[in-house]
Structures are given as structure tokens and as C-alpha cells.
Design a protein around this motif. Structure first.
Motif, mmCIF file in Angstrom:
data_model
loop_
_atom_site.group_PDB
_atom_site.id
_atom_site.type_symbol
_atom_site.label_atom_id
_atom_site.label_comp_id
_atom_site.label_asym_id
_atom_site.label_seq_id
_atom_site.Cartn_x
_atom_site.Cartn_y
_atom_site.Cartn_z
ATOM 1 N N GLU A 89 0.831 -1.208 0.000
ATOM 2 C CA GLU A 89 0.000 0.000 0.000
ATOM 3 C C GLU A 89 0.874 1.271 0.000
ATOM 4 N N GLU A 90 1.950 1.208 0.781
ATOM 5 C CA GLU A 90 2.854 2.359 0.875
ATOM 6 C C GLU A 90 3.555 2.591 -0.465
ATOM 7 N N ASP A 91 3.930 1.492 -1.109
ATOM 8 C CA ASP A 91 4.596 1.561 -2.419
ATOM 9 C C ASP A 91 3.657 2.210 -3.448
ATOM 10 N N PHE A 97 3.443 3.845 6.282
ATOM 11 C CA PHE A 97 2.425 3.444 7.262
ATOM 12 C C PHE A 97 1.016 3.928 6.893
ATOM 13 N N VAL A 98 0.558 3.517 5.729
ATOM 14 C CA VAL A 98 -0.817 3.870 5.353
ATOM 15 C C VAL A 98 -1.730 2.641 5.275
ATOM 16 N N LEU A 125 14.175 1.442 4.975
ATOM 17 C CA LEU A 125 14.266 1.405 3.504
ATOM 18 C C LEU A 125 13.247 2.349 2.888
ATOM 19 N N LYS A 126 13.637 2.966 1.792
ATOM 20 C CA LYS A 126 12.716 3.868 1.077
ATOM 21 C C LYS A 126 11.987 3.142 -0.058
ATOM 22 N N CYS A 127 12.369 1.917 -0.318
ATOM 23 C CA CYS A 127 11.713 1.148 -1.383
ATOM 24 C C CYS A 127 11.174 -0.155 -0.826
ATOM 25 N N ARG A 128 10.103 -0.632 -1.428
ATOM 26 C CA ARG A 128 9.472 -1.855 -0.951
ATOM 27 C C ARG A 128 10.278 -3.093 -1.354
ATOM 28 N N PRO A 129 10.609 -3.943 -0.388
ATOM 29 C CA PRO A 129 11.222 -5.223 -0.766
ATOM 30 C C PRO A 129 10.143 -6.129 -1.360
#
Ligand code: URA
Length: 227
Positions: A89-91, A97-98, A125-129
Motif C-alpha cells: 500500500e505504501e509503495d 504506514f498507510v 528502507l525507502k523502497c518496498r522489498p
């Protein structure tokens, strides 16, 4: 790392004994040391930092992200919350945290009289694993200078490490959260309190009491009553 040393650490961990690993011995995946050593200019302001994060290709996660998730909130907040990494969702939305865990984080903030826009929220991390796997050491190392610069710019009075990954990464420890919470750590002279990740609290609501205790500890630190 020598096989026997690996075994010793695994054994100590299995016994529930904290294993402290010196920074220079934390495993970095082959070929990633260079990425981890990249820095971010101490002259970068918010806009430059945001642009640098948005354009980042320091690790492979840039290939699979929809967008980077920089962080959100008051750029001069007293409270800084640091989580693990963006989820699906955040990505999609570009904000930390949404998802469901984020809703619970919002409630935790409310409980201490804060709001999403009065604190600053960021991730290791600023990117989704992909598939929400744990961040890899090289990814965390590549991303760390961005977080460090965010902390320098915000200058929070307290940092809340939210969940195991954030706590272990920030404190460079492999102790479990249960052992890291309940005390006041220091990160570059900033008090740091560890608490459970809201996603874990959704799975184990009986632990919410402890996370409330953590927030109370943090509030006491803010009031100058606990160090
Ligand atoms: N979990 C995190 O640690 N961070 C997010 O942004 C979302 C979920």
C-alpha cells in the motif's frame, strides 16, 4: 565470517543471549560493500534529499518499486518514528504506514497526543522489498545515509524504533525486540526507545499493553524524567 563464529552466534541466539556484533563485522552481501559506503552530502536540504531518494538506484529495489517512500510529517518534529520498509500500500501511495499497520500507528500517536503531521515518520528502507521480505543488509546499508540525513535535518528529541528490523538496524544489534525495548538507548546522542511493530500488534493484541508502556517511557524521556 568464520563458520565457528557463525555457529557461536547462532547458539547464543538460540539460548536467548544477546549477541552484539561490531559494526565492521555486520555481514554485507558480496558486491554490496561499495553501495553501503555511499554517503549523502551533509549540505543536502529537504528538497535535494527528496530528489536524491526519488532518483536512487543504489540497490536492486529500485527495479521493482512503484515509487520511493520518502517519509512524512513535520520536518522539525520532536518525535521521529522509524519503521522497516514500505509495504504494498505504501509503495502504491508513496507514504509510509498507510496500510492496516499504519492505522494502528495513527492510534498509537493519538494516545500520546500526537498526529501523523506533528511527528516525522520514516523507514529504514525507502523502497518496498518484493513480497514484503525482510530488508537485506546491503539494502539497509545503501539506504542508511538517507535516513541519517533525515535525522540530521529533523533533529528529533526522541526516536521511536518501530519493530525488530528498525530496532536492530538502528542499534546495530541482533537482539530481539523484547530485549531492546524497555530501556532508553542513544543514537548519536538522541534518546531512542524501541517498541513493537503495529503489524505485530495486530497479530498479537495482547502485546499492546507493552507497546503502551514503551510510549509512556518515551513520554517520560520527553518530559526529562527518564534517561
Ligand atoms: N511497515 C513499516 O515498517 N513501514 C511502513 O511504511 C509500512 C509498514
Amino acid at each position: 565470517m568464520m563458520q565457528s563464529e557463525q555457529a557461536r552466534r547462532a547458539y547464543l541466539r538460540a539460548m536467548g543471549i544477546d549477541v552484539w556484533i561490531p559494526r565492521d563485522q555486520v555481514d554485507v552481501e558480496p558486491g554490496c560493500a561499495e553501495a553501503g559506503s555511499q554517503t549523502v552530502s551533509g549540505d543536502l536540504g529537504w528538497e535535494g534529499l527528496r530528489n536524491a531518494v526519488a532518483a536512487c538506484t543504489r540497490c536492486r529495489l529500485h527495479e521493482s518499486r512503484t515509487q520511493t517512500v520518502f517519509g512524512v510529517g513535520n520536518p522539525a518534529a520532536d518525535w521521529m518514528f522509524i519503521g522497516e520498509a514500505p509495504g504494498a500500500e505504501e509503495d502504491r501511495r508513496g507514504e509510509p504506514f498507510v496500510g492496516r499497520a499504519g492505522k494502528l500507528l495513527d492510534e498509537m500517536l493519538l494516545a500520546i497526543g500526537e498526529k501523523r503531521d506533528s511527528v516525522f515518520i520514516a523507514n529504514i528502507l525507502k523502497c518496498r522489498p518484493p513480497n514484503n521480505r525482510d530488508p537485506r543488509p546491503d539494502e539497509a546499508a545503501s539506504c542508511r545515509p538517507y535516513l541519517e540525513r533525515q535525522i540530521e535535518l529533523v533533529q528529533p528529541k526522541i526516536i521511536l524504533a518501530v519493530g525488530r528490523i528498525a530496532a536492530q538496524q538502528l542499534l546495530q544489534s541482533d537482539a530481539p525486540v523484547g530485549r531492546l525495548r524497555g530501556k532508553v538507548h542513544q543514537l548519536d546522542a538522541i534518546p531512542l526507545v524501541v517498541t513493537y511493530h503495529p503489524a505485530y500488534l495486530l497479530r498479537s493484541p495482547s502485546q499492546k499493553r507493552k507497546s503502551w508502556d514503551d510510549l509512556c517511557l518515551a513520554r517520560r524521556v520527553m518530559a526529562g524524567a527518564a534517561e
